[in-house]
Design a protein around this motif. Structure first.
Motif, mmCIF file in Angstrom:
data_model
loop_
_atom_site.group_PDB
_atom_site.id
_atom_site.type_symbol
_atom_site.label_atom_id
_atom_site.label_comp_id
_atom_site.label_asym_id
_atom_site.label_seq_id
_atom_site.Cartn_x
_atom_site.Cartn_y
_atom_site.Cartn_z
ATOM 1 N N GLY A 20 0.850 -1.180 0.000
ATOM 2 C CA GLY A 20 0.000 0.000 0.000
ATOM 3 C C GLY A 20 0.884 1.228 0.000
ATOM 4 N N GLU A 56 -1.354 7.161 2.379
ATOM 5 C CA GLU A 56 -0.779 5.820 2.518
ATOM 6 C C GLU A 56 -1.503 5.057 3.625
ATOM 7 N N THR A 59 -4.705 3.572 2.472
ATOM 8 C CA THR A 59 -4.670 2.359 1.642
ATOM 9 C C THR A 59 -5.119 1.137 2.436
ATOM 10 N N PHE A 112 -7.022 5.752 -7.300
ATOM 11 C CA PHE A 112 -6.089 4.683 -6.977
ATOM 12 C C PHE A 112 -5.898 3.717 -8.131
ATOM 13 N N ARG A 114 -4.641 -0.418 -8.665
ATOM 14 C CA ARG A 114 -4.429 -1.655 -7.923
ATOM 15 C C ARG A 114 -3.920 -2.730 -8.859
#
Length: 127
Positions: A20, A56, A59, A112, A114
């Motif tokens: 993350g 952060e 996350t 974001f 992923r």
């Protein structure tokens, strides 16, 4: 990542490595603190450092809600603005105060990226 794969084999670990992280931009200060005859340290400070730290930390929440088996990179709004359409990110709308980003209650959208395995290359840049 290779070391983690070796440790997985050696100690029979079945969990994949999940990462993350956050990325922010802006003006930062670099200061040297301390006594030059004893000990000096470099201190980096500024709004992007704090914002990146808070994102952060976010996350962990976002990964548990939308990507429990994936790694994640959160992009700060100014990064999205600078990159324009060069990055195809997903968007998380923050509607509830319960899910707000600490110290940033006005932040209503989280951008974001992923990916499933830490050893996969992040290839979300638009061609």
């Amino acid at each position: 990542i290779e070391k983690y794969e070796q440790l997985k084999t050696k100690y029979d670990i079945s969990d994949d490595l999940r990462i993350g992280a956050a990325l922010a931009a802006g003006t930062m200060e670099i200061q040297i603190q301390g006594n030059q005859n004893y000990r000096q340290e470099v201190n980096i400070d500024g709004e992007p450092i704090v914002r990146c730290s808070r994102l952060e930390a976010y996350t962990k929440l976002l990964m548990s809600l939308v990507a429990p088996d994936a790694s994640m990179l959160i992009l700060s709004p100014e990064i999205i603005e600078k990159l324009k359409c060069e990055v195809q990110s997903e968007v998380w709308d923050i509607e509830d105060k319960e899910f707000s980003v600490r110290d940033y209650p006005d932040l209503k959208k989280i951008y974001f990226l992923r990916w499933q395995k830490a050893n996969q290359k992040l290839r979300r840049i638009a061609s």
